[in-house]
Every structure is written in C-alpha cells, then in structure tokens.
Design a protein around this motif. Structure first.
Motif, short mmCIF file in Angstrom:
data_model
loop_
_atom_site.label_atom_id
_atom_site.label_comp_id
_atom_site.label_asym_id
_atom_site.label_seq_id
_atom_site.Cartn_x
_atom_site.Cartn_y
_atom_site.Cartn_z
N ILE A 25 0.83 -1.20 0.00
CA ILE A 25 0.00 0.00 0.00
C ILE A 25 0.87 1.26 0.00
CG2 ILE A 25 -1.60 1.38 1.40
CD1 ILE A 25 -2.82 -1.27 2.36
N VAL A 26 1.84 1.30 0.90
CA VAL A 26 2.72 2.47 0.99
C VAL A 26 3.52 2.64 -0.29
CG1 VAL A 26 4.66 3.49 2.23
CG2 VAL A 26 2.84 2.35 3.50
N ALA A 27 3.98 1.52 -0.86
CA ALA A 27 4.75 1.60 -2.11
C ALA A 27 3.90 2.18 -3.23
CB ALA A 27 5.25 0.21 -2.49
N ALA B 276 -5.56 -0.54 -4.70
CA ALA B 276 -4.85 -1.71 -4.18
C ALA B 276 -5.39 -2.11 -2.81
CB ALA B 276 -3.35 -1.41 -4.09
N THR B 277 -5.68 -1.12 -1.97
CA THR B 277 -6.22 -1.40 -0.64
C THR B 277 -7.59 -2.05 -0.74
OG1 THR B 277 -5.05 0.53 0.24
CG2 THR B 277 -6.81 -0.38 1.59
N SER C 226 -3.88 -6.64 -8.13
CA SER C 226 -2.63 -6.90 -7.40
C SER C 226 -2.89 -6.94 -5.90
CB SER C 226 -1.59 -5.83 -7.73
OG SER C 226 -1.91 -4.59 -7.13
N GLY C 227 -3.81 -6.08 -5.41
CA GLY C 227 -4.14 -6.09 -4.00
C GLY C 227 -4.75 -7.42 -3.57
N VAL C 228 -5.65 -7.96 -4.42
CA VAL C 228 -6.24 -9.27 -4.12
C VAL C 228 -5.17 -10.34 -4.06
CG1 VAL C 228 -7.83 -11.05 -4.93
CG2 VAL C 228 -8.46 -8.64 -5.16
#
Length: 204
Positions: free
Chosen positions: A27-29, A42-43, A114-116
């Motif tokens: 998330i930070v990236a 993404a989150t 990508s988050g999943v």
C-alpha cells in the motif's frame, strides 16, 4: 452468534490488521510511487481478498484447500511474481517523481487485482483465517445473517486500518523530490517488497 462473538472476532482482526506485513508495504509503495488513487484501489483489492478468505472459512476451508489445491498454489505464486515485478520496477525506477496523478487513472484495475493477489498470498492472512478465526468463532453457529455481518465488519475494520497508510504515503511522496532521496526510497522499497515475496514463497 452473540455480541461477545462479534467483539472477539473484531478485536482479533483489528490486532492482526495493524501488524505490519506485505499488505502495508505494498500500500505504501503504491502511494509513494503513484499517489493515493492507485493505493486506494490496491487497498480495496486487499480488503476483498480478506473477505474471500472469510467466505472460504464459512464454506469449509479444508474441503476447498483439498479440492482446489493447485489453484491456490497458482494464486500464491502469482502473488509472489507480482511482488517480484513490483520490486524490480522500484529498483530500476527513474529518480524523478511525477506528482500528477491524472496519468495513473488507467491502472486502477491492475492495482485492485494486485491487492487481491497480495492478500491471498500473504502468510499472515492465511494464518489468521485458518488458525485464529476458528478459535474465536463457532463456525457451526454462524448463520447467513451472521456471515453477512462478519463480512461487513471485516471490510470496515480493514479499511479503517489500511486506508490511513495510503493517505500517509500519498502525502509523504511530496517530500521525495530530490533524486538522491528518491533513489534511496526506490532501493529501500525494492528490498522490502522483495523480502515480502521471499517470505510468501517460503511458506507452505
């Protein structure tokens, strides 16, 4: 389910959510590299990944793991491959940083997927839903309505725990304007994300 059951689950999930792991790193990236919009997508994907895990617990995780073991392994390695690709992109990234988020609108779907994948391949998520959830919930007592409430609680708690990292990362990216600072950040992020990929790959 009783109120104490919902409280026990919510507390356990909140504690697990605030422990740093591959999800927070990703998330930070995303936020530092591309701004809040991509990090938010993404989150949202990560929250969906957790909801899918919760649904599999209700459906009978042991049966699903046995029946779809090859699919789960493929998903795990897809998550590892994505993290490796993300680490490579950071390591080879140009030193400058484009603050305009308008050009990033086309990548929301990619960030969501990508988050999943990151959540599904995350050992912490697997440990929580396989080992901890059955100890705080009596799965035989969970009704359809209880399941819907638990899904809603999961989405709300994880959103509250993870979206602040997207906001903070998006604000912090404005500080990384010098080439030297950006280069140091990119290399550090690449190492952190690469380490997350190794962690996921090494777990059965």
């Amino acid at each position: 389910m009783t109120l104490s059951g919902f409280i026990a689950y919510s507390t356990a999930l909140a504690v697990a959510a605030v422990i740093p792991g591959p999800q927070i790193v990703a998330i930070v990236a995303h936020a530092l590299k591309s701004g809040y919009r991509r990090a938010a997508w993404a989150t949202a994907g990560m929250v969906l990944g957790d909801v899918l895990y919760l649904a599999t617990v209700f459906a009978g995780l042991a049966y699903i793991a046995e029946t779809f073991s090859l699919l789960l392994i493929a998903i795990k390695w897809a998550g590892v491959a994505y993290l490796c690709w993300l680490a490579y992109r950071f390591w080879t990234s140009r030193e400058g940083l484009n603050i305009d988020e308008g050009e990033d609108t086309g990548h929301g779907t990619n960030a969501f997927i990508s988050g999943v994948l990151v959540t599904i391949g995350n050992p912490k998520s697997i440990l929580f839903y396989v080992s901890i959830v059955p100890t705080v919930l009596d799965l035989h007592e969970v009704t359809l309505l209880d399941g819907a409430v638990l899904v809603l609680l999961t989405a709300l708690i994880l959103s509250a725990a993870q979206f602040p990292f997207a906001i903070a990362g998006a604000r912090a990216r404005l500080s990384f304007q010098s080439p030297r600072m950006m280069r140091l950040f990119n290399r550090g992020a690449a190492i952190g994300i690469g380490g997350a990929a190794v962690s996921i790959a090494s777990r059965n």
